[in-house]
Design a protein around this motif. Structure first.
Motif, short mmCIF file in Angstrom:
data_model
loop_
_atom_site.label_atom_id
_atom_site.label_comp_id
_atom_site.label_asym_id
_atom_site.label_seq_id
_atom_site.Cartn_x
_atom_site.Cartn_y
_atom_site.Cartn_z
N ARG A 1 -2.44 0.31 -5.96
CA ARG A 1 -3.38 1.43 -6.03
C ARG A 1 -3.46 2.12 -4.68
NH1 ARG A 1 -4.19 -0.45 -2.26
NH2 ARG A 1 -5.78 -1.85 -1.43
N SER A 2 -3.96 3.31 -4.61
CA SER A 2 -4.11 4.02 -3.34
C SER A 2 -5.42 3.62 -2.67
CB SER A 2 -4.10 5.53 -3.59
OG SER A 2 -4.45 6.23 -2.41
N MET A 3 -5.32 3.15 -1.42
CA MET A 3 -6.53 2.90 -0.62
C MET A 3 -6.34 3.52 0.75
SD MET A 3 -8.64 -0.59 0.36
CE MET A 3 -9.54 -0.63 -1.19
N ILE A 4 -7.21 4.46 1.08
CA ILE A 4 -7.16 5.19 2.34
C ILE A 4 -8.48 4.97 3.08
CG2 ILE A 4 -6.80 7.42 3.46
CD1 ILE A 4 -4.42 6.59 1.78
N MET A 5 -8.36 4.50 4.32
CA MET A 5 -9.55 4.30 5.17
C MET A 5 -9.55 5.37 6.26
SD MET A 5 -9.20 0.15 5.54
CE MET A 5 -7.40 0.20 5.46
N THR A 6 -10.67 6.08 6.40
CA THR A 6 -10.80 7.12 7.42
C THR A 6 -11.98 6.78 8.32
OG1 THR A 6 -9.95 8.77 5.87
CG2 THR A 6 -11.06 9.59 7.83
N VAL A 7 -11.70 6.70 9.63
CA VAL A 7 -12.73 6.31 10.60
C VAL A 7 -13.01 7.49 11.52
CG1 VAL A 7 -13.34 4.73 12.47
CG2 VAL A 7 -12.01 3.90 10.51
N SER A 8 -14.28 7.85 11.64
CA SER A 8 -14.70 8.95 12.52
C SER A 8 -15.46 8.40 13.71
CB SER A 8 -15.58 9.94 11.75
OG SER A 8 -16.21 10.84 12.64
N ASN A 9 -14.96 8.70 14.91
CA ASN A 9 -15.69 8.29 16.11
C ASN A 9 -17.00 9.06 16.23
OD1 ASN A 9 -16.14 6.97 18.61
ND2 ASN A 9 -15.31 8.73 19.72
N LYS A 10 -17.03 10.26 15.69
CA LYS A 10 -18.24 11.08 15.78
C LYS A 10 -19.39 10.46 14.98
CE LYS A 10 -19.89 15.80 15.02
NZ LYS A 10 -19.50 17.16 14.57
N THR B 1 5.16 12.53 1.22
CA THR B 1 3.73 12.23 1.22
C THR B 1 3.57 10.76 0.84
OG1 THR B 1 3.54 12.94 -1.09
CG2 THR B 1 3.09 14.59 0.61
N TYR B 2 2.36 10.25 0.92
CA TYR B 2 2.17 8.84 0.58
C TYR B 2 2.80 8.52 -0.77
CZ TYR B 2 -1.40 8.92 4.28
OH TYR B 2 -2.07 9.06 5.46
N TRP B 3 3.29 7.28 -0.90
CA TRP B 3 3.83 6.83 -2.19
C TRP B 3 2.79 7.08 -3.29
CZ3 TRP B 3 8.79 5.57 -2.29
CH2 TRP B 3 9.39 4.98 -1.17
N LYS B 4 3.25 7.44 -4.44
CA LYS B 4 2.35 7.59 -5.58
C LYS B 4 1.91 6.20 -6.05
CE LYS B 4 4.44 11.93 -7.05
NZ LYS B 4 5.18 12.66 -8.12
N ALA B 5 0.60 6.07 -6.27
CA ALA B 5 0.06 4.78 -6.70
C ALA B 5 0.78 4.30 -7.96
CB ALA B 5 -1.43 4.90 -6.95
N GLY B 6 1.10 3.01 -7.97
CA GLY B 6 1.75 2.43 -9.14
C GLY B 6 3.25 2.66 -9.22
N SER B 7 3.85 3.29 -8.21
CA SER B 7 5.29 3.55 -8.23
C SER B 7 6.09 2.26 -8.20
CB SER B 7 5.71 4.41 -7.03
OG SER B 7 5.13 5.67 -7.06
N LYS B 8 7.27 2.31 -8.81
CA LYS B 8 8.25 1.24 -8.66
C LYS B 8 9.30 1.72 -7.67
CE LYS B 8 7.58 -0.65 -13.30
NZ LYS B 8 8.23 -0.97 -14.59
N VAL B 9 9.65 0.87 -6.73
CA VAL B 9 10.61 1.25 -5.69
C VAL B 9 11.73 0.21 -5.67
CG1 VAL B 9 10.98 1.69 -3.24
CG2 VAL B 9 8.82 2.37 -4.33
N GLY C 1 0.79 -1.22 0.00
CA GLY C 1 0.00 0.00 0.00
C GLY C 1 0.82 1.26 0.00
N VAL C 2 0.16 2.39 -0.24
CA VAL C 2 0.85 3.68 -0.39
C VAL C 2 1.45 4.19 0.92
CG1 VAL C 2 -0.52 4.38 -2.38
CG2 VAL C 2 -1.29 4.98 -0.07
N GLY C 3 1.09 3.57 2.04
CA GLY C 3 1.65 4.00 3.32
C GLY C 3 2.74 3.08 3.84
#
Length: 417
Positions: free
Chosen positions: A264-273, A227-235, A176-178
């Protein structure tokens, strides 16, 4: 001749007078010859002086000594026990046009680069234990001067104290990108040696992205981009630590390379509110999922984490840790670890009735069985999850928390910044 005046002599009368006149003429002629010889000099010098200006002129002049325009100053000539990553230092009257070549006993050249400001050659690969090397330093030819010099040295024997170096990631992985790059050492690396270690670990990303190494402990160092890795980057990262000094009497054991890919970029955001998880793929929202977070006594951590590992089926057992009153042993499906302290994203069919409305977990992110499988089938190790609004802040180091720090803060963990 200039400076000689004519002299008139009267002939004396009688035989005795004639003898005296002749003597006077001879004396005058001899004086004239001597005066002429004294004025001539140069190539017309008298033959009895050997054709030169005095006796010393008969000797041929000594040739001037041949001077050298270059010299190797380190390692010393015929030095032994030289470290495998040693620089070669030299003197040169023309450093801009000086070339340096280091070869082994077979004549194979060691890869390196010349620093013309510092007058030194730096290897870009480790030299072999116990092998002899020859340095050849050359400048353009100069009249009357030697423009080439050579010197030899021998690298130290393989030391007994070697530090094992391993990469958490391997060739061919897609993450993943992170995902941070993670290097681990079999022994703690003292601070004064860490800069040299970092210099020998080179990361190349395509497309190019700025990044830095960050020491999470004396035995582990991570790398992340700004910043997060760019999706599809080769490292690709090349770790050349064989022979690198890692402590007093300790050296790196080996080199390694890793060639991997960012998915691909996948970001999960969780809100306690809102008690919801928003899932974005490549910047687009693809799912909103009801969740139940940790109850007030065992809150979930607020912060940015990444997926560390995935287990389709596992058992959570906290009886030894929490005791029979608080502890439990439960079979879990679709578990994705996000902290070392035991927080996961996982399916929790027992809490489906309150998901999206209240928090009842022991700190995990509970989702339904259906959403647990949906997520599990799509996530990669290194995908990002950010939780906000809970009673407890994420502690750096509790998981791969590389993204829980600002870029300025992260750079402070580098020995080179």
């Amino acid at each position: 001749m200039d400076g000689i005046r004519s002299v008139e002599l009267a002939a004396p009368a009688g035989r005795a007078g004639r003898r005296g006149w002749r003597a006077a003429v001879v004396t005058l002629l001899a004086g004239t010859l001597l005066l002429t010889a004294a004025c001539s000099g140069g190539d017309d010098s008298p033959s009895w002086q050997g054709g030169g200006n005095g006796a010393a002129a008969s000797e041929a002049p000594s040739p001037e000594p041949t001077l050298s325009t270059v010299a190797v100053t380190s390692p010393a000539a015929d030095a032994t026990g030289v470290e495998a990553w040693s620089d070669v230092k030299f003197n040169s009257e023309d450093p801009e046009n000086t070339t340096v070549k280091v070869t082994d006993a077979k004549g194979d050249e060691v890869k390196g680069a010349v620093d013309k400001d510092e007058n030194l050659w730096r290897p870009t690969e480790s030299m072999e234990w116990g092998k002899k090397y020859t340095v050849t330093v050359t400048t353009p030819e100069a009249e009357g001067k030697n423009n080439t010099t050579t010197s030899s040295f021998t690298v130290m024997k393989k030391p007994a104290n070697l530090v094992r170096v391993t990469s958490f990631l391997a060739d061919g992985q897609t993450v993943g990108v992170g995902m941070p790059l993670i290097m681990r050492f079999g022994r703690a690396i003292p601070e004064k040696y860490r800069a040299d270690v970092e210099r020998k670990m080179v990361v190349t990303a395509t497309p190019a992205q700025e990044g830095v190494w960050h020491w999470t402990s004396p035995t582990e160092v991570h790398y992340r981009p700004q910043t997060y890795w760019k999706a599809g980057s080769k490292v690709f990262y090349k770790v050349q630590l064989k022979g690198v000094k890692m402590g007093d009497g300790w050296y790196g054991r080996s080199d390694l390379t890793v060639d991997m890919k960012i998915g691909r970029s996948m970001i999960m955001t969780v809100s306690n509110k809102t008690k919801k998880m928003t899932v974005k793929q490549d910047g687009k929202v693809i799912k909103t999922i009801p969740v139940s977070l940790g109850k007030p006594k065992t809150p979930s951590s607020s912060g940015t984490m990444v997926v560390i590992e995935k287990k389709e089926h596992t058992v959570f057992d906290t009886l030894d840790e929490l005791g029979p009153e608080e502890g439990y042993r439960t079979e879990i499906d679709y578990a994705q670890r996000i902290t070392w302290s035991g927080q996961f994203i996982h399916a929790a069919p027992w809490s489906e009735g309150v998901q999206g409305r209240s928090n009842v977990s022991h700190g995990c992110v509970n989702v339904s069985m259906a959403m647990g499988k949906w997520l599990f089938d799509r996530t990669l190790m290194g995908d990002v999850i950010t939780v906000t609004g809970t009673e407890e802040k994420l502690k750096n180091g509790n998981g791969w928390t590389d993204w829980n720090m600002s870029w300025a803060e992260y750079k402070k963990g580098s020995a080179l910044h």
